[in-house]
Design a protein around this motif. Structure first.
Motif, mmCIF file in Angstrom:
data_model
loop_
_atom_site.group_PDB
_atom_site.id
_atom_site.type_symbol
_atom_site.label_atom_id
_atom_site.label_comp_id
_atom_site.label_asym_id
_atom_site.label_seq_id
_atom_site.Cartn_x
_atom_site.Cartn_y
_atom_site.Cartn_z
ATOM 1 N N CYS A 128 -8.040 -3.887 -6.260
ATOM 2 C CA CYS A 128 -6.596 -4.600 -6.355
ATOM 3 C C CYS A 128 -6.688 -6.046 -6.850
ATOM 4 O O CYS A 128 -5.453 -6.241 -7.875
ATOM 5 N N ILE B 25 1.016 -1.353 0.072
ATOM 6 C CA ILE B 25 -0.080 -0.082 0.085
ATOM 7 C C ILE B 25 1.043 1.364 0.067
ATOM 8 O O ILE B 25 0.590 2.154 -0.954
ATOM 9 N N ARG C 23 -11.703 1.024 -9.248
ATOM 10 C CA ARG C 23 -10.885 -0.514 -9.384
ATOM 11 C C ARG C 23 -10.711 -1.198 -8.237
ATOM 12 O O ARG C 23 -10.733 -0.899 -6.924
ATOM 13 N N GLY D 134 -1.555 7.269 -15.715
ATOM 14 C CA GLY D 134 -2.836 7.266 -16.817
ATOM 15 C C GLY D 134 -3.829 6.276 -16.370
ATOM 16 O O GLY D 134 -3.587 5.556 -15.503
ATOM 17 N N ALA D 135 -4.896 6.318 -16.861
ATOM 18 C CA ALA D 135 -6.086 5.674 -16.361
ATOM 19 C C ALA D 135 -5.799 4.189 -17.172
ATOM 20 O O ALA D 135 -5.161 3.919 -18.131
ATOM 21 N N ARG E 141 -2.226 0.822 -13.135
ATOM 22 C CA ARG E 141 -1.494 2.112 -13.538
ATOM 23 C C ARG E 141 -0.579 2.099 -12.257
ATOM 24 O O ARG E 141 -0.915 2.031 -10.977
ATOM 25 N N THR F 222 -7.571 0.292 0.479
ATOM 26 C CA THR F 222 -6.658 -0.261 1.684
ATOM 27 C C THR F 222 -7.573 -1.540 2.433
ATOM 28 O O THR F 222 -7.105 -1.947 3.509
ATOM 29 N N THR G 59 -0.324 11.624 -5.917
ATOM 30 C CA THR G 59 -1.410 10.746 -5.138
ATOM 31 C C THR G 59 -0.553 10.128 -3.775
ATOM 32 O O THR G 59 -1.133 10.020 -2.948
ATOM 33 N N GLY H 251 0.223 1.957 -3.636
ATOM 34 C CA GLY H 251 -0.908 2.538 -3.443
ATOM 35 C C GLY H 251 -2.189 1.274 -3.744
ATOM 36 O O GLY H 251 -3.291 1.667 -3.633
ATOM 37 N N ARG I 38 -11.403 10.386 0.783
ATOM 38 C CA ARG I 38 -10.559 10.817 -0.551
ATOM 39 C C ARG I 38 -11.127 10.286 -1.824
ATOM 40 O O ARG I 38 -11.224 11.022 -2.759
ATOM 41 N N ILE J 245 -2.443 10.869 4.771
ATOM 42 C CA ILE J 245 -3.355 10.203 5.401
ATOM 43 C C ILE J 245 -2.921 9.239 6.314
ATOM 44 O O ILE J 245 -3.576 9.235 7.455
ATOM 45 N N CYS K 94 -3.106 -2.938 -2.618
ATOM 46 C CA CYS K 94 -2.802 -3.837 -1.385
ATOM 47 C C CYS K 94 -2.064 -5.005 -2.076
ATOM 48 O O CYS K 94 -1.044 -5.697 -1.209
ATOM 49 N N ASP L 259 -13.204 6.383 -15.467
ATOM 50 C CA ASP L 259 -11.935 5.748 -14.896
ATOM 51 C C ASP L 259 -10.947 6.835 -14.538
ATOM 52 O O ASP L 259 -10.271 7.196 -15.292
ATOM 53 N N ASP L 260 -11.033 7.062 -13.403
ATOM 54 C CA ASP L 260 -10.179 8.000 -12.663
ATOM 55 C C ASP L 260 -8.531 7.523 -12.266
ATOM 56 O O ASP L 260 -8.705 6.701 -11.395
ATOM 57 N N PRO L 261 -7.637 8.049 -12.773
ATOM 58 C CA PRO L 261 -6.520 7.737 -12.669
ATOM 59 C C PRO L 261 -5.918 8.340 -11.269
ATOM 60 O O PRO L 261 -4.960 7.707 -10.878
ATOM 61 N N LEU L 262 -6.761 8.952 -10.444
ATOM 62 C CA LEU L 262 -6.313 9.474 -9.352
ATOM 63 C C LEU L 262 -6.477 8.502 -8.053
ATOM 64 O O LEU L 262 -5.970 8.744 -6.891
ATOM 65 N N HIS L 263 -7.290 7.755 -8.093
ATOM 66 C CA HIS L 263 -7.847 7.007 -6.822
ATOM 67 C C HIS L 263 -6.897 6.120 -6.617
ATOM 68 O O HIS L 263 -6.135 5.562 -7.306
ATOM 69 N N THR L 264 -6.715 5.476 -5.246
ATOM 70 C CA THR L 264 -5.818 4.418 -4.817
ATOM 71 C C THR L 264 -6.700 3.193 -4.543
ATOM 72 O O THR L 264 -7.920 3.422 -4.229
ATOM 73 N N SER L 265 -6.132 2.152 -3.770
ATOM 74 C CA SER L 265 -6.774 1.275 -3.371
ATOM 75 C C SER L 265 -7.543 1.637 -2.025
ATOM 76 O O SER L 265 -7.149 2.693 -1.396
ATOM 77 N N THR M 132 -10.723 7.631 6.204
ATOM 78 C CA THR M 132 -9.889 8.650 5.603
ATOM 79 C C THR M 132 -9.536 8.698 4.094
ATOM 80 O O THR M 132 -9.810 9.304 3.154
ATOM 81 N N VAL M 133 -9.040 7.239 3.655
ATOM 82 C CA VAL M 133 -8.814 6.974 2.476
ATOM 83 C C VAL M 133 -10.155 6.736 1.742
ATOM 84 O O VAL M 133 -9.993 7.331 0.452
#
Lengths: 231, 361
Positions: free
Chosen positions: B24, A121, B22, A167-168, A172, B59, A178, A125, B79, A185, A127, B51-57, B75-76
């Protein structure tokens, strides 16, 4: 009401999951962990609702609280609205905050989880990422996974334009900005401190057990050694 | 009983304009399914999905392995919701079942304990400068396909029917535990009579197989799979399900959870290697599909473009039953048609004794 119980009850999930258990045992009947291990969620709820600190401390140091698979099958079935899975989450969190988790073989596995999932993580970013699912540590993933692992760039290129790149698209790379937000956080919300505690308590315990600290040897031993026969 | 029961559990699913998060596990093991979901929505059904390239897992695997605290995952998640709002969307749809369960749990927690929402809002702003705006609707991606199942049926090229006999294919549906066991009202049909996959199967010509362990967990069990020492738990629970369904002779299994899809597939490989046991017809394993793959086949997609070559259990027996015209020579091609070799054979596909591993070691 005891002090340990008070700490446990600060956890929203414990408040939500602990009503008045009548010991019917439906949770144990439906529980996948109870079929596989010598494990009885009914007894755990029964023990916690007694609010006795000595009993709760024994649980926090025990193997028992680490058996649950958190499928939450117990939640919809309880006729009294308890959620044993939530109580387990609360007990495990407190066990790690107090450093008691290192007193059981199953609890010590938290270091392996922190070093695999936790570090994935913080580094990617996600798991999990394909390069960290080594076929040697995951023989159950089989011959097809070995083929995917060995040809990852070619195989994923068929489905995503951005494998390992920004990129999407699937898999990625998360941008630097990010990742900085994610790290912030973890710092602000206590996630980093929790990781540091797992490392710190594991380091102490590893030395006590004769290892040279919580090094790769200790990590691989907690990751691979099945202690079920001794428990 | 089943027919009326599921209808008691309904929820609002948006018709269009989705923000896509998406998974994991799905993007690792079923990247073709995530691509198919976007392609079906955009190209076949003309929907708007971002399809947003900014989000993460989210967690979530860390959370259910008890290494990520509740405050942190809240908090994740906050976001992800902030990113959705910033992108101009309000209908959140998640590819992962555990994420969906977590989003549901967190929205409920914020409602029941408003101080947790306030603290999360502060944490998010302090860490990222972003503002939490909650979604108008939350759906799992299988909810979206269920919602659009009739539109898909109108465009159907290959029904879930045995092309030789004309009989409906017999399908085992497996619902991920975190879809509705945490909050039954959040799932189509609730936790006892989930209808999200059964509705797709029936709409596309198949027959749902009932069997005793239908609601049993696949056996992921988080730390019980993720730590190598504990994996006996995981395979034992999958085995229990497979033993229970085998006498009903399903043509395939379909799952809405990416983890379940992977475990019910990969543990068949393992059991075949360890014990020589297979659960399908003619000594073969039972093919396991994601619902995106099932929808893709129904809509006429090429199985290899859906990524079905990444399964441990070969899907060819099912493709032949359905009368799918597929090209075996394109199964193992990389980009630009380059042949990249193929996996070693495995007992689960009737090739005993020639595997890479001695799993008993």
């Amino acid at each position: 009401m005891g002090k340990l119980f008070d700490k446990l009850y600060e956890d929203i999930r414990v408040r939500e999951g602990l009503k008045a258990c009548m010991n019917c045992g439906v949770c144990t009947a439906i529980c996948p962990a109870a079929e596989f291990y010598d494990y009885d969620p009914r007894q755990i709820i029964s023990a916690v609702q007694m609010r006795d600190d000595e009993t709760i401390e024994a649980l926090l140091r025990s193997e028992t609280i680490w058996y649950c698979g958190q499928c939450m099958s117990c939640r919809p079935r309880c006729p009294r609205g308890n959620t044993p899975g939530y109580i387990i989450q609360g007990l495990r969190t407190l066990s790690q905050r107090m450093g008691y988790f290192v007193e059981s073989a199953r609890g010590r596995q938290q270091l392996a989880l922190k070093r695999t999932i936790g570090e994935n993580i913080m580094k990617s970013g996600y798991c999990l990422v394909p390069r960290n699912i080594s076929p040697d540590l995951h023989p159950e993933q089989g011959t097809v996974w070995r083929w995917v692992f060995d040809n990852d760039k070619d195989i994923y290129a068929r489905f995503t334009p951005s494998y390992g790149r920004e990129g999407a698209g699937a898999l990625r790379r998360c941008s630097e900005a990010t990742m900085q937000e994610l790290h912030r956080i973890f710092e602000v919300s206590g996630g980093k401190e929790f990781f540091d505690d797992i490392e710190r308590y594991s380091e102490q315990k590893a030395r006590e057990m004769g290892y040279n600290g919580a090094d790769e040897n200790y990590m691989m031993d907690v990751f691979t050694q099945n202690t079920l026969a001794e428990e | 009983m089943r027919r009326t029961k599921w209808e008691e559990y309904q929820k609002d699913i948006a018709d269009d304009k989705y923000y896509y998060a998406r998974s994991c596990i799905r993007q690792n093991f079923f990247p073709g399914s995530e691509k198919a979901f976007l392609d079906i929505l955009r190209n076949d059904l003309g929907k708007d999905i971002f399809d947003d390239p900014l989000h993460t897992s989210c967690t979530g695997i860390g959370y259910h392995s008890d290494i990520v605290p509740f405050e942190t995952i809240m908090t994740v998640v906050a976001r992800q919701f902030a990113l959705m709002h910033e992108a101009g969307y309000e209908n959140f749809t998640s590819s992962c079942i555990t994420s969906f369960g977590i989003y549901t749990e967190i929205l409920n927690t914020w409602e029941e304990f408003p101080e947790t929402e306030e603290r999360t809002r502060e944490n998010l702003f302090k860490a990222t400068g972003r503002e939490l705006v909650k979604p108008k609707s939350l759906a799992h991606t299988s909810d979206v396909i269920f919602h659009l199942r009739k539109e898909i049926a109108e465009r159907m090229k290959r029904p879930l029917v045995n092309a030789l006999t004309g009989e409906p294919l017999r399908v085992v549906e497996h619902i991920g535990c975190h879809y509705a066991k945490i909050f039954p009202k959040s799932g189509i049909g609730g936790s006892e009579f989930p209808y999200v996959l059964a509705g797709m199967i029936e709409s596309w010509g198949g027959e749902v197989v009932d069997y005793p362990e239908r609601r049993h967990c696949c056996g992921f069990g988080f730390r019980n799979y993720l730590v190598q020492a504990n994996r006996g738990y995981s395979v034992a629970n999958s085995q229990k399900k497979l033993e229970s369904m085998a006498p009903y002779r399903p043509d395939f299994i379909v799952c809405n959870c990416p983890g379940c899809s992977m475990f019910l597939d990969k543990w068949q490989y393992t059991i075949a290697e360890m014990e020589g046991t297979t659960y399908g017809a003619h000594g073969h394993g039972i093919p396991v599909l994601t619902y995106e793959e099932m929808a893709g086949l129904v809509l006429g997609y090429d199985p290899w473009e859906l990524g079905m070559q990444m399964h441990a259990v070969d899907v060819e027996p099912l493709l032949e039953k359905m009368g799918v015209e597929y090209d075996p020579s394109t199964k193992y091609l990389g980009p630009k048609g380059k042949y990249i070799g193929k996996p070693a054979a495995a007992a689960v596909n009737c090739s005993a004794g020639v595997t890479l591993y001695d799993i008993k070691k």
